[in-house]
Design a protein around this motif. Structure first.
Motif, short mmCIF file in Angstrom:
data_model
loop_
_atom_site.label_atom_id
_atom_site.label_comp_id
_atom_site.label_asym_id
_atom_site.label_seq_id
_atom_site.Cartn_x
_atom_site.Cartn_y
_atom_site.Cartn_z
N ALA A 299 0.68 -1.25 -0.05
CA ALA A 299 -0.12 0.08 0.04
C ALA A 299 1.06 1.37 -0.07
O ALA A 299 2.13 1.13 0.58
CB ALA A 299 -0.84 0.18 1.35
N ARG A 300 0.42 2.16 -0.82
CA ARG A 300 1.00 3.56 -0.78
C ARG A 300 0.22 4.72 -0.87
O ARG A 300 -0.92 4.40 -1.67
CB ARG A 300 2.14 3.56 -1.58
N ARG A 301 0.68 5.73 -0.77
CA ARG A 301 -0.07 6.84 -1.16
C ARG A 301 0.35 7.47 -2.54
O ARG A 301 1.39 7.44 -2.67
CB ARG A 301 0.32 8.31 0.05
N MET A 302 -0.90 7.49 -3.15
CA MET A 302 -0.55 8.43 -4.62
C MET A 302 -0.15 9.81 -4.64
O MET A 302 -0.90 10.66 -3.75
CB MET A 302 -1.70 7.67 -5.63
N GLY A 303 0.54 10.14 -5.63
CA GLY A 303 0.46 11.71 -6.01
C GLY A 303 1.43 12.45 -4.63
O GLY A 303 1.16 13.48 -4.26
N GLU A 304 2.74 11.71 -4.12
CA GLU A 304 3.25 12.18 -3.05
C GLU A 304 4.29 13.27 -3.61
O GLU A 304 4.66 14.18 -2.64
CB GLU A 304 4.22 11.25 -2.75
N ARG A 305 4.73 13.26 -4.98
CA ARG A 305 5.29 14.36 -5.67
C ARG A 305 4.79 15.42 -6.33
O ARG A 305 5.24 16.64 -6.30
CB ARG A 305 6.49 13.81 -6.51
N ARG A 306 3.52 15.20 -6.79
CA ARG A 306 2.63 16.24 -7.35
C ARG A 306 1.28 16.03 -7.22
O ARG A 306 0.97 14.69 -6.81
CB ARG A 306 3.24 16.20 -9.01
N LEU A 307 0.51 16.94 -7.53
CA LEU A 307 -1.03 16.81 -7.44
C LEU A 307 -1.74 15.96 -8.50
O LEU A 307 -1.28 15.69 -9.60
CB LEU A 307 -1.62 18.25 -7.56
N ALA A 322 -5.03 10.56 -3.16
CA ALA A 322 -5.50 9.00 -3.27
C ALA A 322 -4.36 8.15 -2.78
O ALA A 322 -3.31 8.46 -2.58
CB ALA A 322 -5.70 8.57 -4.88
N ALA A 323 -5.06 7.04 -2.36
CA ALA A 323 -3.94 5.69 -1.88
C ALA A 323 -4.31 4.67 -2.58
O ALA A 323 -5.49 4.34 -2.73
CB ALA A 323 -4.33 5.65 -0.37
N ILE A 324 -3.14 3.77 -2.80
CA ILE A 324 -3.81 2.48 -3.32
C ILE A 324 -3.10 1.43 -2.76
O ILE A 324 -2.10 1.53 -1.99
CB ILE A 324 -2.83 2.64 -4.87
N SER A 325 -3.74 0.20 -2.82
CA SER A 325 -3.58 -1.18 -2.28
C SER A 325 -3.52 -2.24 -2.95
O SER A 325 -4.20 -2.15 -3.98
CB SER A 325 -4.33 -1.38 -0.79
N LYS A 326 -2.74 -3.33 -2.64
CA LYS A 326 -3.00 -4.42 -3.60
C LYS A 326 -3.23 -5.61 -2.45
O LYS A 326 -2.96 -5.69 -1.34
CB LYS A 326 -2.00 -4.79 -4.65
N LEU A 327 -4.17 -6.66 -3.14
CA LEU A 327 -4.24 -7.82 -2.44
C LEU A 327 -4.31 -8.92 -3.37
O LEU A 327 -5.17 -8.80 -4.38
CB LEU A 327 -5.82 -7.85 -1.71
N GLU A 328 -3.93 -10.16 -2.87
CA GLU A 328 -4.20 -11.41 -3.50
C GLU A 328 -5.45 -12.19 -3.23
O GLU A 328 -5.41 -12.57 -1.91
CB GLU A 328 -2.87 -12.37 -3.39
N VAL A 329 -6.25 -12.58 -4.09
CA VAL A 329 -7.61 -13.12 -3.92
C VAL A 329 -7.66 -14.32 -4.98
O VAL A 329 -7.78 -14.05 -6.04
CB VAL A 329 -8.56 -12.11 -3.82
N GLY A 330 -7.58 -15.58 -4.41
CA GLY A 330 -7.71 -16.76 -5.32
C GLY A 330 -6.65 -16.83 -6.37
O GLY A 330 -7.00 -17.03 -7.41
N GLY A 331 -5.40 -16.25 -6.24
CA GLY A 331 -4.51 -16.29 -7.44
C GLY A 331 -4.54 -15.12 -8.24
O GLY A 331 -3.62 -14.90 -9.02
N ALA A 332 -5.53 -14.23 -7.98
CA ALA A 332 -5.77 -13.12 -8.71
C ALA A 332 -5.15 -11.71 -7.94
O ALA A 332 -5.55 -11.64 -6.89
CB ALA A 332 -7.02 -12.99 -9.44
N ARG A 333 -4.75 -10.79 -8.60
CA ARG A 333 -4.08 -9.75 -7.76
C ARG A 333 -5.47 -8.45 -8.17
O ARG A 333 -5.42 -8.18 -9.17
CB ARG A 333 -2.85 -9.21 -8.22
N ILE A 334 -5.83 -8.06 -7.02
CA ILE A 334 -6.82 -6.85 -6.96
C ILE A 334 -6.06 -5.74 -6.51
O ILE A 334 -5.52 -5.73 -5.38
CB ILE A 334 -7.97 -7.04 -6.22
#
Length: 500
Positions: A299-307, A322-334
């Motif tokens: 997970a990380r924050r988006m737009g840290e260097r610019r708007l 915005a902030a973005i995260s990722k998760l593995e569910v059933g072998g697929a990345r969301i």
């Protein structure tokens, strides 16, 4: 379930299988008895024939001795008949022999009989030629007697061997029958025990599967409830919550996202994430998402260097956090983005900066308010609008001393608009603001608005070239005296104008 049905079937078929097993045992016993009887009968026949052979050999010996004592042609006939019978018996017994020991005894007896026959034939021929009895009897009592003793010994061994064969056949039959019956009687409890064990295993497996199914149903119900709670939270969140798959196609679009972007969920589900971004940012943003998906950070924050900027359905751009995260569910990345529209916050910040700077300009010692207003116009296009037009009211006339755009490539258009003379009796952009001395906001500009503000066709064409999306007019009043007005215009940047 399959094992349970198999065991149930086995329990039904067990009595039938036991009956079939009993029948097979009976058939085996009958077959063994038949084989045993056949072996016993054969051994008995060979024993009888051995005794007949022994009797014929003894009879032949008596006939030879009788002829030597009293030559009689009938004795020679009996001797020849006896020899033929002996040959037949020996051939039959050799053919019926089944073991090396039996064949060995028969062959030894045949050799002894052949020697006795040859010696007897010599004595008979000598007697026929008139040899005296006193000369032949010693040879009969000597040579023939010793040969006869050897033959009798072989025949006794052969008879005893045949009797042993009969006894062995009977013992074999008894052993096979006993073993078959014991195997059957032992097999019944073993089969029952195996069936009981299998039934226990199947019942345990049945209970295990039932418990597993109940657990799976409980887990599914809990998961459904959790998903429902999550969906409820997501749906009522004011922020935009957007999930995309590995191909960056939208899979979740909550109510907050619908409000912020202006799309319904049905319109964007399955669409690429690019539809929510200004075109100039799409390539960079796509690479950023790919790098984040393949990285180790979850997970990380988006737009840290610019708007960051989003793109509404209307085409309006807006600033966002915005902030973005990722998760593995059933072998697929969301990938999930939580986005907040910070237009109001940024607008307040820009207005505050503008007011501070404008206050500094207006409070300067310069009395040239035209130059001061020009500076304010340049300041406005840096933070509030794309265009700023200064109108000055002087002695019943209106002039347009300054038209400013935020970029240099629009300066020629600004100069053309600035050169057009104003007739206060004709429509112009700031007329309503000047007449009523109140701010005027047109949030969405149409061709009708432009036509109502144009002094002539040339003026209308210039207004069209502004590509105006919204207007905000502010009167300039000092000490209850009207000085003019400022017109702020939003065009290609998508900035939103509103009443301050």
């Amino acid at each position: 379930m399959h094992r349970f049905l198999s065991t149930a079937t086995a329990m039904v078929l067990l009595p039938a299988l036991i009956a079939v097993g009993a029948l097979l045992v009976v058939l085996r016993v009958v077959r063994v008895e038949q084989d045993s009887l056949r072996r016993y009968t054969t051994a008995a026949e060979k024993s009888v024939e051995a005794e007949r052979l022994n009797a014929e050999l003894q009879y032949q010996g008596r006939m030879v001795r009788s002829y030597l004592l009293s030559p009689d042609p009938r004795a020679l006939v009996e001797i020849e008949r006896s020899r033929e019978q002996i040959d037949l018996l020996l051939r039959w017994m050799l053919e019926m022999s089944r073991t090396p020991r039996e064949r060995e005894l028969l062959e030894a007896s045949a050799r002894s009989e052949a020697r006795i026959r040859a010696q007897s034939q010599k004595l008979l021929e000598q007697r026929q030629r008139g040899a005296p009895l006193e000369q032949l009897l010693p040879r009969v009592d000597g040579e023939l007697q010793s040969l006869r003793a050897a033959l009798d010994e072989n025949m006794a061994l052969l008879v005893r061997y045949q009797q042993e064969e009969m006894e062995a056949a009977q013992r074999w039959a008894n052993q096979v029958v006993d073993s078959s019956v014991r195997a059957y009687l032992f097999g019944i409890p073993v089969a029952v025990a195996a069936l009981v064990t299998q039934a226990a295993i199947v019942m345990r497996e049945f209970h295990r599967r039932r418990d597993a199914q109940e657990m799976a149903e409980r887990n599914a119900a809990e998961r459904a409830a959790s998903e429902a709670r999550f969906a409820g939270i997501v749906s009522i969140a004011a922020d935009a919550i957007i999930s995309v798959d590995e191909e960056q196609r939208i899979t979740i679009f909550n109510t907050g996202a619908e409000t912020i972007f202006g799309y319904s969920a049905q319109e964007v589900l399955g669409q690429p994430l690019d539809v929510l971004l200004p075109e100039r940012f799409r390539t960079h943003h796509r690479h950023f998402i790919q790098a984040f998906a393949g990285g180790t950070v979850s997970a990380r924050r988006m737009g840290e260097r610019r708007l960051l900027f989003g793109l509404r359905k209307s085409g309006e751009e807006f600033p966002a956090e915005a902030a973005i995260s990722k998760l593995e569910v059933g072998g697929a990345r969301i990938l999930t983005v939580i986005l907040r529209d910070v237009s109001a916050q940024k607008r307040v910040e820009e207005e505050q900066r503008f007011l501070v700077r404008a206050g500094e300009l207006l409070s300067s010692s310069s009395l040239d308010y035209e130059r001061t207003l020009s500076s304010v116009a340049h300041l406005a296009v840096q933070s509030l609008a794309d265009w700023c037009i200064v109108y000055l009211w002087e002695g019943g006339t209106m002039r347009r001393p300054k038209v400013v755009h935020r970029t240099a490539d629009k300066q020629e258009l600004a100069a053309e608009l600035q050169r057009i003379p104003l007739d206060v009796l004709q429509p112009f952009l700031a007329r309503e603001v000047i007449m009523h001395q109140e701010p005027l906001l047109i949030p969405h500009t149409t061709m009708e608005h432009l036509a109502s503000m144009a002094q002539n066709a040339e003026h209308l064409e210039l207004l069209k070239r502004l590509e105006a999306r919204s207007f905000l007019g502010v009167p300039l009043v000092a000490n209850e005296r009207l000085l003019g007005a400022l017109m702020f215009i939003s065009s290609e940047s998508g900035r939103t104008l509103h009443r301050g």
